[in-house]
Enzyme design. Structure first.
Site, PDB file in Angstrom:
ATOM      1  N   LYS A  16       0.884  -1.029  -0.001  1.00 49.64           N
ATOM      2  CA  LYS A  16       0.001  -0.012   0.187  1.00 49.64           C
ATOM      3  C   LYS A  16       1.018   1.236  -0.095  1.00 49.64           C
ATOM      4  O   LYS A  16       0.500   2.262  -0.753  1.00 49.64           O
ATOM      5  CB  LYS A  16      -1.017   0.080   1.282  1.00 49.64           C
ATOM      6  N   ARG A  91      -8.794   1.513   9.627  1.00 45.46           N
ATOM      7  CA  ARG A  91      -8.326  -0.280   9.831  1.00 45.46           C
ATOM      8  C   ARG A  91      -9.326  -0.994  10.615  1.00 45.46           C
ATOM      9  O   ARG A  91      -9.282  -2.349  10.848  1.00 45.46           O
ATOM     10  CB  ARG A  91      -7.565   0.142  10.972  1.00 45.46           C
ATOM     11  N   ARG A 126      11.886  -6.750   4.604  1.00 52.48           N
ATOM     12  CA  ARG A 126      11.455  -5.220   4.583  1.00 52.48           C
ATOM     13  C   ARG A 126      12.450  -4.360   5.427  1.00 52.48           C
ATOM     14  O   ARG A 126      12.743  -4.657   6.265  1.00 52.48           O
ATOM     15  CB  ARG A 126      10.210  -4.886   4.605  1.00 52.48           C
ATOM     16  N   ARG A 159      11.788  -2.345  10.453  1.00 48.91           N
ATOM     17  CA  ARG A 159      10.798  -1.526  11.192  1.00 48.91           C
ATOM     18  C   ARG A 159      10.946  -2.556  12.542  1.00 48.91           C
ATOM     19  O   ARG A 159      10.629  -3.817  12.546  1.00 48.91           O
ATOM     20  CB  ARG A 159       9.554  -1.419  10.631  1.00 48.91           C
ATOM     21  N   ARG A 170       0.014  -8.669  13.961  1.00 46.90           N
ATOM     22  CA  ARG A 170      -0.438  -7.786  12.870  1.00 46.90           C
ATOM     23  C   ARG A 170      -1.452  -8.501  11.793  1.00 46.90           C
ATOM     24  O   ARG A 170      -2.507  -7.824  11.438  1.00 46.90           O
ATOM     25  CB  ARG A 170       0.808  -7.111  12.188  1.00 46.90           C
TER      26      ARG A 170
HETATM   27  P1  AMP Z   1       1.320   0.530   9.339  1.00 52.44           P
HETATM   28  O1  AMP Z   1       2.443   1.261   8.880  1.00 52.44           O
HETATM   29  O2  AMP Z   1      -0.073   1.074   8.515  1.00 52.44           O
HETATM   30  O3  AMP Z   1       1.673  -0.786   8.959  1.00 52.44           O
HETATM   31  O4  AMP Z   1       1.008   0.523  10.707  1.00 52.44           O
HETATM   32  C1  AMP Z   1       2.017   0.298  11.753  1.00 52.44           C
HETATM   33  C2  AMP Z   1       1.246   0.406  13.229  1.00 52.44           C
HETATM   34  O5  AMP Z   1       0.654   1.337  13.653  1.00 52.44           O
HETATM   35  C3  AMP Z   1       0.043  -0.637  13.201  1.00 52.44           C
HETATM   36  O6  AMP Z   1       0.459  -2.190  13.366  1.00 52.44           O
HETATM   37  C4  AMP Z   1      -0.880  -0.085  14.187  1.00 52.44           C
HETATM   38  O7  AMP Z   1      -0.508  -0.677  15.559  1.00 52.44           O
HETATM   39  C5  AMP Z   1      -0.794   1.207  14.102  1.00 52.44           C
HETATM   40  N1  AMP Z   1      -1.781   1.570  13.162  1.00 52.44           N
HETATM   41  C6  AMP Z   1      -1.734   2.292  11.981  1.00 52.44           C
HETATM   42  N2  AMP Z   1      -2.882   2.809  11.247  1.00 52.44           N
HETATM   43  C7  AMP Z   1      -3.895   2.531  12.349  1.00 52.44           C
HETATM   44  C8  AMP Z   1      -5.023   2.498  12.452  1.00 52.44           C
HETATM   45  N3  AMP Z   1      -5.796   3.239  11.478  1.00 52.44           N
HETATM   46  N4  AMP Z   1      -5.847   2.218  13.521  1.00 52.44           N
HETATM   47  C9  AMP Z   1      -4.959   1.691  14.590  1.00 52.44           C
HETATM   48  N5  AMP Z   1      -3.845   1.537  14.496  1.00 52.44           N
HETATM   49  C10 AMP Z   1      -3.132   1.983  13.748  1.00 52.44           C
END
Ligand code: AMP
Length: 213
Positions: A16, A91, A126, A159, A170
């Site tokens: 994404k 989410r 990654r 990360r 996740r």
């Molecule tokens: P991402 O970079 O989108 O994979 O997000 C990394 C982490 O941030 C996720 O595993 C969640 O802990 C948190 N996170 C990101 N976006 C959201 C969201 N819309 N709602 C809740 N937690 C989020």
């Protein structure tokens, strides 16, 4: 011209972020990634960032009220007026409801799907530039010099939440909390499916087509 608002939906590792970065150039709109907003809040040591920390490290969703206040602030900025691609938001169904209750009309939702085994392999390899956010993969797309960003010279590292144990959590959270959004938006007739396997270019072309461009 009315604002164009899109959602990129898909599990962690579906690409994404990579696709959003290309799309915003083509479409002249901004990318709004809640993951990026949360990581920036943590780095800046804000109260919201501190609240988010333990959830992110455990691979859990950050509480809706924390995410929504970051999103609210971001959407109110001038550069979001022409439109945006939401990456990593909503989410869960409650977050989608929050968009609705603010009267935000989403033109199209693109659901990028990738088999779980490929997601695990992608996330394990990654690596991300800690300065500019450029992403790499140890096997498929390593930086020219190990640990150094090709684009800005920053430090390229894993990360914290791409660690295997956290990835498992996740992916579970994606299945239980986020995947229900596929049916939610499909029922509205605005969802399009894209196969996220293949080259960045072929997926990009498929996403563009799904957005109606
Ligand atoms: P991402 O970079 O989108 O994979 O997000 C990394 C982490 O941030 C996720 O595993 C969640 O802990 C948190 N996170 C990101 N976006 C959201 C969201 N819309 N709602 C809740 N937690 C989020």
């Amino acid at each position: 011209m009315s604002a164009r608002r899109f959602i990129l939906l898909g599990p962690p590792g579906a690409g994404k972020g990579t696709q959003s970065a290309r799309l915003i150039e083509a479409l002249g709109i901004v990318q709004i990634s809640t993951g990026d907003l949360l990581r920036a809040a943590r780095k800046a040591g804000t109260e919201l960032g501190r609240k988010a920390q333990s959830f992110m490290d455990a691979g859990q969703l950050v509480p809706d009220e924390v995410v929504l206040s970051l999103v609210e602030e971001r959407l109110s900025r001038e550069d979001a007026r022409n439109g945006y691609i939401l990456d990593g938001f909503p989410r869960n169904i409650a977050q989608a409801g929050a968009l609705d209750s603010r009267g935000i009309v989403v033109e199209r939702v693109v659901n990028v799907s990738v088999p779980v085994l490929s997601l695990v392999e992608r996330l394990a390899g990654r690596r991300v530039c800690q300065s500019c956010g450029a992403t790499y993969h140890l096997v498929n797309q390593a930086p020219r010099e190990s640990g150094v960003c090709d684009q800005c010279g920053g430090v390229v590292a894993q990360r914290k939440d791409d660690d295997a144990a956290v990835v498992e959590s996740r992916l579970r959270v994606y299945e239980s909390e986020t995947a229900p959004l596929i049916g939610f938006y499909r029922a509205r007739g605005i969802l399009r499916d894209v196969d996220g396997l293949g080259t960045t270019e072929s997926v990009y072309q498929a996403v563009l087509a799904a957005l109606g461009n």
